[in-house]
Write an enzyme that holds these catalytic residues in place. Sequence first.
Site, mmCIF file in Angstrom:
data_model
loop_
_atom_site.group_PDB
_atom_site.id
_atom_site.type_symbol
_atom_site.label_atom_id
_atom_site.label_comp_id
_atom_site.label_asym_id
_atom_site.label_seq_id
_atom_site.Cartn_x
_atom_site.Cartn_y
_atom_site.Cartn_z
ATOM 1 N N GLY A 1 11.874 -12.412 -4.358
ATOM 2 C CA GLY A 1 11.945 -11.002 -3.961
ATOM 3 C C GLY A 1 10.540 -10.474 -3.741
ATOM 4 N N LYS A 2 10.426 -9.311 -3.177
ATOM 5 C CA LYS A 2 9.104 -8.683 -3.015
ATOM 6 C C LYS A 2 9.294 -7.215 -2.694
ATOM 7 C CE LYS A 2 4.742 -10.070 -3.094
ATOM 8 N NZ LYS A 2 4.129 -11.181 -3.822
ATOM 9 N N GLY A 3 8.279 -6.419 -3.005
ATOM 10 C CA GLY A 3 8.346 -5.005 -2.688
ATOM 11 C C GLY A 3 7.024 -4.512 -2.152
ATOM 12 N N VAL B 1 12.752 -6.173 -1.026
ATOM 13 C CA VAL B 1 13.545 -7.200 -0.350
ATOM 14 C C VAL B 1 13.961 -8.248 -1.374
ATOM 15 C CG1 VAL B 1 13.508 -9.041 1.388
ATOM 16 C CG2 VAL B 1 12.393 -6.852 1.885
#
Length: 422
Positions: A104-106, A59
């Site tokens: 952001g992040k995953g 994201v």
Amino acid sequence: MKKSNPFEGAIKQMKKAAVKADISSEQLEHLSYPHQQLEVYLHLKKDNGQTQIVRGFRVQHNNWLGPYKGGIRYHNQVDINEVKALAFWMTIKNAVVDVPFGGGKGGIEIDPKTLSNTELERLTREFVQHIAIIVGPDMDVPAPDVNTNGQIMEWFADEYGKIIGKDCPAVVTGKPLHCGGSQGREEATGLGGFYVLEELVEKLKLKRPLKVAIQGFGNVGSHIAILLQQNGYEIIALSDSKGGIYKQDGALDAGSVKECKKINKSIANCYCVDKICGLSRDNKGDITNEKLLELPVDILIPAAMEGVINKKNAPKIKAKIILEMANGPVTSEADQILKKRKIMVVPDVLANSGGVTVSYFEWYQNIKGEKWDLEKVRSKLKDKMVKAFDTVWEIHKKKKVDLRTSAYILALQRLSSKAQKI
Ligand code: NAD
């Protein structure tokens, strides 16, 4: 019971703070949605020849301040709302600590403990192949998070380098030293939280020694536990996902617990006092993760997962201060209850921002071809953390709002003024 949505809770917290911040309603609306989210289906080839389909996400929440930046989590409960919330908090955090990154992040929906090392490597490399098109040093820079580490970041950078046809260490941070990592990255989140807590203890003129309970004993929890112990705090309880240890009188020896856990895997077998560890469960030493949160301590440090302090247990919390080292450990409902009960919460977006700060140092060193020594990293980290704390504290005093609202006001103002120039 309907599972609460951490992204909705996070946006609620932002909107509450926004009332006191200088930000337009258009900008606020913009921040209420991620820029984009990618969902991928990985075909993991298992060692036994079978294929397992595994879901992954990346994201990208916002990039007004710089490239999207945030960790990658491997956990069987990863879901899109969690990753969206984590990406949003990165946007706020990077603005609070004033590094030129967005949020952001995953995440990959898997319990990595069920995989062999070769399966873990294959899974990581396949994830990189799927998301390579949206990451890069000027676009989106991942890092470690829960259940990911330097080895996984090394595979990430290596696979990305193969895809673009040249070495590119700056695509990811949290790498081991031998492939472009920074001195001090592993300890950074814990050390940053320690600097913040020391500032707060001074401001509040709290009498030492202070009693501490910590939930989660991974990268973040173990580093801060050891630092606090070395600096005269009494660590009376520690836990990991399987349960915890508790010493009612005196203190646990966090350094020995860490050594013992390396061998025994679970903290429940590491009831260590004065360098002596009990290898079997001691009835007096056992404590559940739920009970640990309700202990009568000065400082409670959630350092594992989000949502652990919620409307059900917030009325039972006895700590005077909660230092949020995990992301989002206190729900927005619990925040209100704790505020009424005059329990001070040091928000995640300030307390755990040391990790991304040293990630920024790592990225900067990669881009400029520099190598900083540990002393330089620590001193620059301390400057950043103390400055961020002082600014948040000033807003807290001036506007008479809690520390989370103060941190959000600071972040929203920085985001708003940058957005106006774009
Ligand atoms: P980690 O994987 O190294 O450790 C996580 C720890 O939490 C382990 O001890 C695990 O056993 C424990 N745990 C997992 N599920 C649990 C549960 N349900 N109850 C109790 N304990 C549980 O992860 P980490 O990097 O230390 O991250 C911990 C938290 O800190 C996360 O919220 C993460 O997003 C946040 N954080 C990490 C960094 C970083 O640099 N690693 C930076 C900022 C924030």
